[in-house]
Motif scaffolding. Structure first.
Motif, mmCIF file in Angstrom:
data_model
loop_
_atom_site.group_PDB
_atom_site.id
_atom_site.type_symbol
_atom_site.label_atom_id
_atom_site.label_comp_id
_atom_site.label_asym_id
_atom_site.label_seq_id
_atom_site.Cartn_x
_atom_site.Cartn_y
_atom_site.Cartn_z
ATOM 1 N N GLU A 148 20.025 43.234 77.585
ATOM 2 C CA GLU A 148 20.681 41.926 77.601
ATOM 3 C C GLU A 148 20.180 40.986 76.510
ATOM 4 O OE1 GLU A 148 21.559 41.439 82.379
ATOM 5 O OE2 GLU A 148 19.546 41.022 81.625
ATOM 6 N N HIS A 149 19.226 41.441 75.718
ATOM 7 C CA HIS A 149 18.555 40.580 74.740
ATOM 8 C C HIS A 149 19.553 39.907 73.796
ATOM 9 C CE1 HIS A 149 16.350 39.642 71.010
ATOM 10 N NE2 HIS A 149 15.298 39.444 71.794
ATOM 11 N N SER A 150 20.428 40.682 73.199
ATOM 12 C CA SER A 150 21.385 40.156 72.219
ATOM 13 C C SER A 150 22.318 39.131 72.849
ATOM 14 C CB SER A 150 22.188 41.307 71.610
ATOM 15 O OG SER A 150 23.145 40.847 70.692
ATOM 16 N N LEU A 151 22.847 39.454 74.029
ATOM 17 C CA LEU A 151 23.761 38.547 74.730
ATOM 18 C C LEU A 151 23.057 37.270 75.151
ATOM 19 C CD1 LEU A 151 26.524 37.991 76.074
ATOM 20 C CD2 LEU A 151 25.682 39.251 78.080
ATOM 21 N N CYS A 152 21.844 37.394 75.692
ATOM 22 C CA CYS A 152 21.078 36.233 76.126
ATOM 23 C C CYS A 152 20.797 35.290 74.964
ATOM 24 C CB CYS A 152 19.779 36.684 76.787
ATOM 25 S SG CYS A 152 18.698 35.334 77.284
ATOM 26 N N HIS A 153 20.419 35.836 73.820
ATOM 27 C CA HIS A 153 20.108 34.996 72.659
ATOM 28 C C HIS A 153 21.348 34.301 72.120
ATOM 29 C CE1 HIS A 153 15.802 35.869 71.295
ATOM 30 N NE2 HIS A 153 15.892 36.117 72.584
ATOM 31 N N MET A 154 22.497 34.972 72.202
ATOM 32 C CA MET A 154 23.728 34.316 71.768
ATOM 33 C C MET A 154 24.075 33.164 72.710
ATOM 34 S SD MET A 154 27.282 36.111 70.736
ATOM 35 C CE MET A 154 28.783 35.221 70.394
ATOM 36 N N GLU A 155 23.845 33.365 74.008
ATOM 37 C CA GLU A 155 24.066 32.280 74.962
ATOM 38 C C GLU A 155 23.114 31.119 74.682
ATOM 39 O OE1 GLU A 155 24.468 32.294 79.723
ATOM 40 O OE2 GLU A 155 22.458 31.898 78.940
ATOM 41 N N MET A 156 21.852 31.428 74.374
ATOM 42 C CA MET A 156 20.893 30.376 73.998
ATOM 43 C C MET A 156 21.411 29.549 72.827
ATOM 44 S SD MET A 156 17.056 31.973 73.868
ATOM 45 C CE MET A 156 16.193 32.631 75.288
ATOM 46 N N ARG A 157 21.873 30.249 71.781
ATOM 47 C CA ARG A 157 22.368 29.553 70.597
ATOM 48 C C ARG A 157 23.548 28.650 70.932
ATOM 49 N NH1 ARG A 157 21.546 34.806 68.526
ATOM 50 N NH2 ARG A 157 23.775 35.285 68.392
ATOM 51 N N SER A 158 24.393 29.115 71.832
ATOM 52 C CA SER A 158 25.572 28.328 72.213
ATOM 53 C C SER A 158 25.188 27.111 73.046
ATOM 54 C CB SER A 158 26.557 29.208 72.990
ATOM 55 O OG SER A 158 27.024 30.267 72.191
ATOM 56 N N LEU A 159 24.295 27.295 73.995
ATOM 57 C CA LEU A 159 23.931 26.200 74.902
ATOM 58 C C LEU A 159 22.992 25.190 74.257
ATOM 59 C CD1 LEU A 159 23.345 28.156 78.251
ATOM 60 C CD2 LEU A 159 25.293 26.696 77.686
ATOM 61 N N PHE A 160 22.043 25.679 73.432
ATOM 62 C CA PHE A 160 20.978 24.806 72.927
ATOM 63 C C PHE A 160 20.942 24.664 71.407
ATOM 64 C CE2 PHE A 160 19.294 26.736 76.919
ATOM 65 C CZ PHE A 160 19.311 25.591 77.693
ATOM 66 N N GLY A 161 21.721 25.468 70.703
ATOM 67 C CA GLY A 161 21.710 25.407 69.247
ATOM 68 C C GLY A 161 20.514 26.097 68.614
ATOM 69 N N ILE A 162 19.653 26.694 69.433
ATOM 70 C CA ILE A 162 18.467 27.408 68.960
ATOM 71 C C ILE A 162 18.259 28.624 69.852
ATOM 72 C CG2 ILE A 162 17.259 25.394 67.997
ATOM 73 C CD1 ILE A 162 15.653 25.221 70.610
#
Length: 317
Positions: free
Chosen positions: A20-34
């Motif tokens: 899930e690493h790739s998906l989780c990090h993309m969600e992070m970028r979307s929600l927090f910009g980082i």
């Protein structure tokens, strides 16, 4: 306005598998910009931790310091009078293995902080829950909110579909598509049995569904109603979508399980370009050229893995 007023910050902890690493990090970028390489992220953006299938908890930072003594000095300010509280030492941190704070030590620290708060401790049914966490060499204390695994309650649907997204993936995709729901109108024009719709509606997102297959549209409506949600699902081809939307989520039909052709996939993307400013595409094939030919720019992407099965999630604008 007080220019010296401190901006509120929040610390979120994460739990996810390697797949899930790739998906989780993309969600992070979307929600927090980082994004964060550790399983913590500090941000001035406040979201409900239950929105993400990966966030475990949120701490609304009240005090911070270089060590526990700094926190103990600050919590003396808390006056709860007759109200009750408990303190939780958050297990997830970015400490080196040699600096890990073990279970017994965490309980001692919780009690020590509790002794400096003016109120009555209650570990079972407290009026207030506080959290203490270490991150980046600093200690942070604040109000604690635990995530509820809302997606987990949606696993058992009355109507199932073998190729549907998992509820965890669907929930993350919705967050990628609609990080800030206020004023956003969304559509899932190939909604199937409504996995994405259920997750989006449960977050209060303004979304409608559509599909060309009458069997799955009826199943989608049944699933939405089963969870006490309300949402519109219409029957018809994507070509007939007349309204404009801020974002579309498209789990692109693929010819492994359907008779859809590349031309039909391309047509779906062309129509999406007509009525949506932003599109999040889920595909099992590499279709970058098709996306660009439809008039989109790819702005972010990730891979969602499940064993040997890979899905690409692509943000197009």
């Amino acid at each position: 306005m007080n220019k010296n007023r401190k901006i509120q910050s929040f610390i979120y902890t994460y739990a996810f598998s390697e797949e899930e690493h790739s998906l989780c990090h993309m969600e992070m970028r979307s929600l927090f910009g980082i994004e964060s390489e550790s399983k913590l992220i500090k941000s001035t953006t406040k979201i409900d931790p239950s929105r993400s299938p990966f966030i475990k908890e949120r701490i609304d930072v009240m005090f911070e310091g270089d060590g526990l003594p700094d926190i103990l000095a600050e919590v003396e300010q808390i006056q709860l009078f007759e109200e009750t509280f408990k303190v939780l030492f958050v297990k997830i941190n970015d400490l080196d293995q040699s600096e890990k704070i073990e279970y017994d030590k965490r309980r001692v620290i919780e009690r020590e902080i509790g002794m400096h708060i003016h109120g009555e401790a209650d570990i079972h049914h407290p009026d207030h829950t506080f959290g203490i966490v270490t991150m980046g060499g600093r200690w942070y204390f604040g109000k604690y909110e635990k995530s509820e695994s809302v997606w987990f309650h949606h696993l058992k649907k009355p109507r199932e579909y073998s190729t549907a997204l998992s509820t965890r993936v669907a929930r993350a995709v919705v967050n990628i598509a609609v990080p800030n729901p206020e004023g956003i109108r969304a559509i899932d024009p190939c909604c199937g049995i409504g996995t994405v719709l259920v997750e989006a509606l449960s977050m209060g997102i303004d979304i409608v569904g559509r599909d060309i297959n009458p069997l799955v549209t009826s199943g989608s409506r049944e699933n939405i109603a089963h969870f006490g949600l309300e949402g519109d699902v219409t029957l018809g081809p994507i070509a007939d979508v007349a309204n404009n939307y801020d974002v579309a989520i498209i789990d692109l039909p693929y010819n492994l399980y359907t008779h859809v052709t590349r031309e039909e996939q391309f047509s779906i993307l062309q129509h999406a370009r007509r009525f949506a400013q932003k599109v999040v595409v889920i595909t099992i094939e590499t279709i970058d050229e098709m996306i660009e030919a439809a008039g989109f720019d790819i702005t972010d992407r990730c891979v969602a893995k499940k064993g040997l099965f890979l899905r690409q999630i692509i943000v197009c604008e």
